[in-house]
Enzyme design. Sequence first.
Site, PDB file in Angstrom:
ATOM      1  N   ASN A 149      -5.370  -9.674  -7.416  1.00 24.95           N
ATOM      2  CA  ASN A 149      -5.566 -10.293  -6.110  1.00 24.95           C
ATOM      3  C   ASN A 149      -6.912 -11.005  -5.983  1.00 24.95           C
ATOM      4  OD1 ASN A 149      -5.996  -7.305  -6.245  1.00 24.95           O
ATOM      5  ND2 ASN A 149      -7.199  -7.749  -4.423  1.00 24.95           N
TER       6      ASN A 149
ATOM      7  N   THR B 123       0.844  -1.202   0.000  1.00 25.33           N
ATOM      8  CA  THR B 123       0.000   0.000   0.000  1.00 25.33           C
ATOM      9  C   THR B 123       0.877   1.247   0.000  1.00 25.33           C
ATOM     10  OG1 THR B 123      -1.764  -1.141   1.189  1.00 25.33           O
ATOM     11  CG2 THR B 123      -1.774   1.275   1.289  1.00 25.33           C
TER      12      THR B 123
ATOM     13  N   ALA C 285       5.761  -8.462   1.751  1.00 26.49           N
ATOM     14  CA  ALA C 285       6.267  -9.741   2.259  1.00 26.49           C
ATOM     15  C   ALA C 285       5.154 -10.713   2.646  1.00 26.49           C
ATOM     16  CB  ALA C 285       7.172  -9.497   3.472  1.00 26.49           C
TER      17      ALA C 285
ATOM     18  N   CYS D 283     -16.799  -5.716   2.237  1.00 29.43           N
ATOM     19  CA  CYS D 283     -17.575  -5.074   3.287  1.00 29.43           C
ATOM     20  C   CYS D 283     -16.950  -3.730   3.603  1.00 29.43           C
ATOM     21  CB  CYS D 283     -17.589  -5.936   4.546  1.00 29.43           C
ATOM     22  SG  CYS D 283     -18.740  -7.286   4.444  1.00 29.43           S
TER      23      CYS D 283
HETATM   24  C1  LIG Z   1      -2.249  -7.203  -0.541  1.00 31.01           C
HETATM   25  C2  LIG Z   1      -2.119  -6.301  -1.716  1.00 31.01           C
HETATM   26  C3  LIG Z   1      -1.769  -4.956  -1.555  1.00 31.01           C
HETATM   27  C4  LIG Z   1      -1.572  -4.319  -0.190  1.00 31.01           C
HETATM   28  O1  LIG Z   1      -0.400  -4.781   0.372  1.00 31.01           O
HETATM   29  P1  LIG Z   1      -0.041  -4.444   1.916  1.00 31.01           P
HETATM   30  O2  LIG Z   1       1.365  -4.893   2.037  1.00 31.01           O
HETATM   31  O3  LIG Z   1      -1.001  -5.258   2.722  1.00 31.01           O
HETATM   32  O4  LIG Z   1      -0.210  -2.997   2.096  1.00 31.01           O
HETATM   33  C5  LIG Z   1      -1.639  -4.177  -2.676  1.00 31.01           C
HETATM   34  N1  LIG Z   1      -1.828  -4.692  -3.897  1.00 31.01           N
HETATM   35  C6  LIG Z   1      -2.170  -5.979  -4.097  1.00 31.01           C
HETATM   36  C7  LIG Z   1      -2.360  -6.488  -5.478  1.00 31.01           C
HETATM   37  C8  LIG Z   1      -2.333  -6.817  -3.008  1.00 31.01           C
HETATM   38  O5  LIG Z   1      -2.685  -8.081  -3.201  1.00 31.01           O
END
Ligand SMILES: *Cc1c(COP(=O)(O)O)cnc(C)c1O
Length: 381
Positions: free
Chosen positions: A154, A75, A203, A328
């Site tokens: 994701n 993020t 990570a 949600c």
């Molecule tokens: C999980 C995810 C994020 C966020 O990552 P964090 O390390 O939890 O902030 C951003 N982009 C994608 C595609 C993700 O799967």
Amino acid sequence: MMNRPIYLDCHATTPMDDRVLETMLPYFRERFGNPASVSHLYGWEAEAAVTQAREQLAIAIGAEPEEIVFTSGATEANNLAIKGVAEAYFNQGRHIITVQTEHKAVLDPCRYLQSLGFRVTFLPVQADGLLDLADLEQAFCPDTILVSVMAANNEIGVLQPLAEIGARCHDRGVLFHTDAAQAIGKVPLDVATLSIDLMSLTAHKVYGPKGIGALYVRRRNPRVQLAPQLHGGGHERGMRSGTLYTPQIVGFGKAVELALVERVTETQRLTELRDRLWQQIRLDGVRLNGHLTRRLPGNLNVSVDGVDGQALLLGLQPIVAVSSGSACTSAKMSPSHVLKAIGLADELAYASIRFGIGRLNTGPEIDQVASATIATIRSLR
Ligand SMILES: *Cc1c(COP(=O)(O)O)cnc(C)c1O
């Protein structure tokens, strides 16, 4: 004691690998030094550990260690890349291109920039979730400064054509950022052959700890300029201030190194498990979301016709931990923006399940989940 449900939600987060935890522990204990301390052993050993992790990450993506900037996760890396480029290049242009199926951590910084006067094109995707390269070519403007397209989705696991996108950006002198949070350690990533200028990593999707990530920032051909979003002690060559979180960084490096070593065999194993699940649950009215083969090995996303999404999830809850096709937000359900972008009606998007199979899952578990899924669907129809 009640059995815990089988964990199949590896796109949300993964369990940490024991080998990762073991490498981290000394850095919580006697090796607690600040890597920025240059005058004593405690600082030196922390600095050496961070350097090693930087190398482990760089090797995994074909970069130089100096091109890795540690952040708190993907993020923050996405925010730094998008807002950092916008702020550094706004004199050259104020147009950004991204895709409707991106993670919120890309979409929201883009929307924020719109509020500051930038123009953002949110490209649609095809029914299989893939970007149409002709759409991308049409979207370029003379003042486009950045294209941001994720490596692996994701929700539906779809792998975007990074090399083709990178080449088109490179030809036009436009920077290319990719959110590779789901892709690192699972699909090959090489910043040179894919013409990637900025890449976000995390990570905790690759069996490492939560709260640590990185941004790859290209240093030559071209040297990417980035306006820092956190100002302070000038850590990470001024791009991200704040004392480095040594144990998490050590764990991140180890996690990525392990994933790299085991990637080929693990890809084969996960693909087999995923296909085994799909072969069993593909009843009439169960459809696969996202491209059949151009997807992450552990990802299966399906929609079930003619059942209530909420009831489906409730039925599965005791047996398997999965996510649904809805988000949600403040106790209000809304259908997934990704499933909507590939053309699903709200009802079908609600009645969707995302299975994320990972390192700890076994064949018998998959069969158990398949039986439970089939039984739940039948009972609801
Ligand atoms: C999980 C995810 C994020 C966020 O990552 P964090 O390390 O939890 O902030 C951003 N982009 C994608 C595609 C993700 O799967």
